[in-house]
Write a protein that holds these residues in place. Structure first.
Motif, mmCIF file in Angstrom:
data_model
loop_
_atom_site.group_PDB
_atom_site.id
_atom_site.type_symbol
_atom_site.label_atom_id
_atom_site.label_comp_id
_atom_site.label_asym_id
_atom_site.label_seq_id
_atom_site.Cartn_x
_atom_site.Cartn_y
_atom_site.Cartn_z
ATOM 1 N N PHE A 1 0.676 -1.183 -0.134
ATOM 2 C CA PHE A 1 0.034 -0.032 -0.009
ATOM 3 C C PHE A 1 0.902 1.384 -0.028
ATOM 4 O O PHE A 1 0.681 2.224 -0.614
ATOM 5 N N LEU A 2 2.032 1.229 0.702
ATOM 6 C CA LEU A 2 2.542 2.464 0.928
ATOM 7 C C LEU A 2 3.792 2.607 0.026
ATOM 8 O O LEU A 2 3.952 3.988 -0.348
ATOM 9 N N ILE A 3 4.555 1.856 -0.443
ATOM 10 C CA ILE A 3 5.711 2.121 -1.303
ATOM 11 C C ILE A 3 5.240 2.880 -2.297
ATOM 12 O O ILE A 3 5.873 4.100 -2.311
ATOM 13 N N MET B 1 13.767 10.001 1.541
ATOM 14 C CA MET B 1 12.726 8.734 1.607
ATOM 15 C C MET B 1 12.412 8.527 2.889
ATOM 16 O O MET B 1 13.199 8.808 3.969
ATOM 17 N N PRO B 2 10.955 8.555 3.312
ATOM 18 C CA PRO B 2 10.558 8.187 4.537
ATOM 19 C C PRO B 2 11.263 6.806 5.160
ATOM 20 O O PRO B 2 11.702 5.960 4.348
ATOM 21 N N LEU B 3 11.398 6.867 6.558
ATOM 22 C CA LEU B 3 12.057 5.598 6.860
ATOM 23 C C LEU B 3 11.235 4.458 6.651
ATOM 24 O O LEU B 3 11.921 3.178 6.473
ATOM 25 N N THR B 4 10.090 4.534 6.514
ATOM 26 C CA THR B 4 9.245 3.382 6.163
ATOM 27 C C THR B 4 9.692 2.941 4.906
ATOM 28 O O THR B 4 9.835 1.191 4.612
ATOM 29 N N ILE B 5 10.162 3.475 3.916
ATOM 30 C CA ILE B 5 10.442 3.056 2.581
ATOM 31 C C ILE B 5 11.962 2.682 2.959
ATOM 32 O O ILE B 5 12.381 1.593 2.341
ATOM 33 N N TRP B 6 12.574 3.230 3.474
ATOM 34 C CA TRP B 6 14.243 2.691 3.750
ATOM 35 C C TRP B 6 14.076 1.050 4.373
ATOM 36 O O TRP B 6 14.422 0.342 3.961
ATOM 37 N N ALA B 7 13.026 1.048 5.342
ATOM 38 C CA ALA B 7 12.825 -0.045 6.016
ATOM 39 C C ALA B 7 12.340 -1.204 4.898
ATOM 40 O O ALA B 7 12.913 -2.487 5.039
ATOM 41 N N MET B 8 11.228 -0.743 4.297
ATOM 42 C CA MET B 8 10.816 -1.957 3.234
ATOM 43 C C MET B 8 11.845 -2.120 2.136
ATOM 44 O O MET B 8 12.202 -3.280 1.825
ATOM 45 N N MET C 1 7.921 2.161 10.130
ATOM 46 C CA MET C 1 6.543 2.773 9.979
ATOM 47 C C MET C 1 6.335 3.774 11.542
ATOM 48 O O MET C 1 5.782 4.698 11.343
ATOM 49 N N VAL C 2 6.995 3.054 12.502
ATOM 50 C CA VAL C 2 6.648 3.781 13.904
ATOM 51 C C VAL C 2 7.640 5.049 13.683
ATOM 52 O O VAL C 2 7.175 6.237 14.445
ATOM 53 N N SER C 3 8.584 5.074 13.276
ATOM 54 C CA SER C 3 9.371 6.206 12.820
ATOM 55 C C SER C 3 8.544 7.282 12.254
ATOM 56 O O SER C 3 8.665 8.365 12.854
ATOM 57 N N ASP C 4 7.923 6.996 11.292
ATOM 58 C CA ASP C 4 7.121 8.082 10.489
ATOM 59 C C ASP C 4 6.046 8.572 11.532
ATOM 60 O O ASP C 4 5.826 9.700 11.411
ATOM 61 N N MET C 5 5.460 7.470 12.051
ATOM 62 C CA MET C 5 3.891 7.917 13.068
ATOM 63 C C MET C 5 4.434 8.736 13.975
ATOM 64 O O MET C 5 3.903 9.871 14.447
ATOM 65 N N LEU C 6 5.517 8.410 14.556
ATOM 66 C CA LEU C 6 6.104 9.193 15.986
ATOM 67 C C LEU C 6 6.525 10.546 15.546
ATOM 68 O O LEU C 6 6.149 11.399 16.288
ATOM 69 N N ALA C 7 7.217 10.701 14.317
ATOM 70 C CA ALA C 7 7.731 11.930 14.038
ATOM 71 C C ALA C 7 6.229 12.705 13.722
ATOM 72 O O ALA C 7 6.338 14.037 14.419
ATOM 73 N N CYS C 8 5.232 12.417 13.310
ATOM 74 C CA CYS C 8 4.015 12.888 12.680
ATOM 75 C C CYS C 8 3.250 13.327 14.105
ATOM 76 O O CYS C 8 3.001 14.540 14.257
#
Lengths: 607, 288
Positions: free
Chosen positions: A122-124, A226-233, A309-316
């Motif tokens: 969904f996210l990439i 890139m968001p960390l989610t994308i790095w992680a993926m 994902m948590v990195s992105d959400m925490l920052a937000c």
């Protein structure tokens, strides 16, 4: 905007939701929209709903395990009706099956596909500003290869022994010789085929993710924006594609041992259940090496995307840039790199060369370092922020808090001498549940709530979300924290009746308490399911960016139509420019053009 | 409500610490039913416990530190959104110095933990570091099978002392099931094997665990520091009866040990003709 999809997988839809309404004019049949869809968003949702249903299956199996540990040999209510044994009792061979299938379902049909399959899919493309995955048909296949896997695992339940019972690790010879246990017959074979299909699915996904992330980023979306989610993926996909072939090969070797008469893992002269001695020449330790060469990196496959994902959400939700963006990226890369050279820590007591024990201990202990760096950075991210205590944030804080416990308990097991004692006790069970449930699953719960508006154009119910979080958190800690103590008390795992041993007798009341908590936790998941399906239909509608977040996905309509964006997004800055004093609002979309010369591309997300 | 959640996240670590604190008194700690109580019943086991406590202290300090830090940022972050507080969040992308500190300090601590363990591991598993007493050879061969432990002792020689244990079974060998005897206060070695699937030889009170791997003969040594009965069980999933591989390890004085072997010889050589009708029933459960 279109109405919200009436159905996702197969039921109840009638075509009117095809109208995505922003000019792409994409009209497909019901089958091509909801079933064999090549749209990454639909595939992501298919993965999400499938894994949520599998989560309930895996949870039911876990409750069977917990029931037996608390009320041994007593008929189990509700679930007991499904059991074949008389009166819903759990016989010991059924218990080992429950243990095995709980882990298999949770790992292969829930955690890995929910992270990579659901959120990855969904996210990439949305987060990097692409219109879809690089290989949409391969993407569709990656979802539909889950079903043969589910079918094979399901068939496993219908065989003699009611399912594979050799542990999710399937160590030979228990898994290699059909006579070794009731569940080692055709149930084990089906299990191995299921595993292979999961592997196919993951591999197709990984290739797609890597290609998409490398080639299809929007203009201006440099790697370090890139968001960390994308790095992680991205890192997860690399891990997956390098490690998975080893497991697939090992699986085929084991199938060959079982069906074709080879002896990769079977030594000579073994007599199981009074059968003829084996011809042999193989070594069961080889399986352990091959299995853990995949399955240790798999632990990070089951964790890294949640970390991102948590990195992105925490920052937000802290309204603050992520603390130490580049260290976060590097530490994920370090976890992935080190993840390949630590597999031997699962084998400290296995009888492998003791010198290996020392080297694997050093690498294992060192992998705690990037994990620690990440924890400090998450706390740093919240430090001085304006925290929003919503369901997303609560689950994210739980992620950090639980991951600390899971990480610290890992050090005990990394230390070889201490591991001699706590190996294969409940200590390890506590440890990996803190990581896989406490961290990953809380991360997923947060992710579901956070990206639900983007998936369905509606918000999830906040009160129900908080109630679900509250009950799950209490149930989780009540179930799993005492497991540390059981481990220190020397209670071995996978025992159908530990109280047969006098030194464990006094642990029964504690196990009963844990089972009550597990039941609470299990039933709270219905709140999540209800909230999910209710909000999909009746949740309050929201705009494009309900959280005031920065990522590219929030510039697309909610839900995005086929092709995601109305026009190609152009990325001007990193994803974490929250509360920039130069900007009037406390968020700054990645696509917002720079106000004046100099404050655009220069303010990347790290220094 | 936001302060409730801050408190919520602070209550559970306190509860967790409290539970760990009372655990030893509640019996939720190391096994305590054995002859030595909660203390490990072997010198190596005591060293393992020491290492466990060392890691426990370090991790507890880290746990407390990180949870306090978390609590601090939560309460502070909650206060930042109080009414009338319109200040933006702290715009910071991180701190290079902090990153360096919190990389190097844990790295040193972790490396110290790893290196500190080597010695005990070597003693336990590296054959060159085994205690000299074990060089005389193994006292028994322990063969795991579904779902029991079969133990083969060498027979007694003409001088009344045990013969050396041969790799292949001998006519003089003595057999027991689920009953391992060893001399107390002396490092003894066994050869661990399995007849079928993988098992694991676990003496919880002595903190000894070693997998029995099909096709391998693995030497395991241990030294019971007090005489008495110890638990022996299986720690690796070996089939449906995994939980019931219940056995005992009896640590006893040299005299008693020899006496046990003599009794075993007698019962094993028992030909069915009682010397005196009153006695002569087999003393130990002999297998095969």
């Amino acid at each position: 905007m279109s109405t919200v999809d009436p159905a996702i997988v197969t039921t109840g839809g009638h075509g009117h939701a095809d109208d995505h309404g922003h000019g792409h004019g994409h009209h497909g049949s019901f089958i091509s929209t909801y079933v064999f869809s090549t749209d990454h968003k639909m595939i992501g949702k298919q993965f999400l709903i499938t894994t949520l249903l599998m989560l309930m299956v895996g949870g039911a199996l876990a409750l069977g395990v917990r029931w037996q540990l608390a009320f041994r040999w007593e008929a189990m209510p509700i679930f007991g009706q499904l059991f074949p044994a008389q009166g819903g009792q759990i016989p010991p061979e059924f218990y080992t099956m429950l243990v095995t299938m709980h882990a298999s379902v949770m790992i292969f049909l829930v955690i890995i596909p929910i992270l990579a399959g659901a959120f990855g899919n969904f996210l990439i493309p949305l987060m990097i500003g692409a219109d879809d995955m690089a290989f949409p048909i391969l993407n569709m296949l990656s979802y539909w290869f889950m079903w043969p896997a589910i079918f094979c695992f399901g068939m496993s339940f219908l065989q003699a022994g009611y399912g594979a019972a050799g542990g999710w690790t399937s160590y030979p010879l228990l898994s290699a010789l059909p006579e070794a246990a009731p569940g080692s017959g055709s149930a084990q074979t089906w299990w191995l085929f299921g595993l292979t299909f999961v592997g196919f699915s993951s591999m197709m996904g990984s290739i797609n993710y890597m290609t998409t992330i490398i080639n299809m980023r929007a203009p201006g979306m440099t790697l370090f924006r890139m968001p960390l989610t994308i790095w992680a993926m991205f890192i997860t996909a690399i891990l997956q594609s390098f490690a998975l072939p080893v497991l697939t090969a090992a699986g085929f070797m084991l199938v060959a041992d079982r069906m074709l008469g080879t002896c990769f893992f079977i030594p000579s002269g073994i007599v199981v259940n009074d059968t003829d001695p084996t011809v042999g020449g193989g070594q069961p330790l080889l399986w352990q090496h091959l299995f853990w060469f995949y399955s240790h990196p798999a632990v990070y496959i089951m964790l890294l995307p949640a970390m991102g994902m948590v990195s992105d959400m925490l920052a937000c939700m802290s309204r603050k840039p992520i603390f130490g963006y580049k260290p976060m990226v590097y530490s994920m890369a370090a976890i992935a790199g080190l993840g390949f050279i630590v597999w031997g820590h699962h084998m400290f007591t296995s009888g492998m060369n003791p010198a290996l024990g020392m080297t694997f201990m050093v690498s294992t202990v060192m992998i705690a370092l990037p994990s620690a760096v990440k924890v400090f950075n998450w706390i740093g991210t919240m430090w001085g922020g304006r925290l929003v205590f919503n369901t997303v944030m609560l689950n994210c804080i739980a992620f950090v808090s639980m991951f600390i416990v899971g990480g610290l308990s890992g050090i005990f097991m990394a230390a070889v001498p201490v591991d001699i004692y706590i190996h294969d006790t409940y200590f390890i069970v506590a440890h990996f549940h803190y990581v896989l449930f406490g961290a990953t699953l809380f991360g997923c719960f947060a992710g579901i709530v956070f990206w639900f508006p983007k998936m369905y154009g509606r918000l999830m119910n906040e009160k129900l979300g908080k109630l679900h979080f509250f009950l799950t958190f209490i149930g989780f800690n009540g179930t799993f924290f005492p497991m540390h103590l059981l481990g220190v008390s020397g209670m071995p795992r996978r025992y159908a009746d530990p109280y047969l041993h006098p030194y464990l007798e006094h642990l029964l009341p504690m196990n009963q308490f844990m089972t009550c908590c597990a039941i609470l936790m299990g039933f709270s998941q219905f709140i999540l399911l209800f909230n999910f399906f209710y909000s999909r239909k009746f949740g309050p509608k929201c705009g494009r960016n309900p959280w005031n977040a920065n990522g590219l996905e929030w510039t697309a309509p909610s839900p995005p139509g086929h092709g995601n964006f109305e026009s190609v997004p152009i990325c001007h800055r990193g994803p974490y420019e929250y509360s920039d004093p130069k900007h009037s609002e406390d968020f700054w979309l990645q696509t917002d053009p720079p106000a004046k010369r100099g404050d655009g591309p220069a303010t990347v997300a790290a220094h | 409500m936001k302060r409730f959640w801050c408190l919520f996240f602070m209550i559970w670590p306190v509860l967790a610490l409290y539970v760990c604190w009372i655990a030893p008194q509640m019996g939720w700690w190391f096994p305590f039913n054995g002859p030595t109580g909660m203390k490990a019943a072997s010198p190596l086991g005591e060293r393992i416990d020491d290492l466990f406590y060392m890691i426990l202290y370090i991790t507890t300090a880290t746990f407390v530190g990180t949870q306090i830090a978390l609590g601090y940022v939560l309460f502070k972050g909650a206060a930042a959104t109080d009414e009338g507080n319109t200040e933006k969040a702290w715009y910071s992308h991180g701190s290079h110095n902090l990153e360096v500190i919190w990389t190097i300090v844990p790295a040193c601590v972790l490396l110290f933990i790893a290196l500190y363990q080597m010695d005990v591991w070597a003693q336990y598993r590296v054959k060159d570091s085994f205690p000299s007493e074990t060089k005389q050879g193994a006292i028994a061969e322990v063969t795991a099978r579904q779902f029991e432990w079969r133990i083969r002792y060498p027979g007694l020689g003409p001088d009344g002392k045990p013969l050396p244990l041969m790799p292949e079974p001998q006519p003089t060998d003595l057999y027991t099931v689920n009953d391992l005897h060893a001399v107390v206060g002396k490092a003894v070695m066994i050869i661990l094997e399995t007849q079928d699937v993988q098992h694991s030889f676990f003496l919880p009170e002595l903190r000894v665990k070693q997998d029995a791997v099909p096709g391998l003969d693995i030497p395991v040594w241990f030294k019971a520091s007090k005489s008495g009965d110890y638990t022996l069980l299986c720690a690796e999933l070996c089939g449906w009866g995994h939980y019931k591989m219940k056995a005992r390890m009896v640590a006893e004085t040299e005299d008693k040990y020899l006496e046990f072997l003599q009794k075993l010889t007698k019962s094993q050589n028992y030909d069915g003709v009682p010397e005196t009708p009153a006695e002569g029933a087999p003393v130990a459960s002999a297998a095969e």
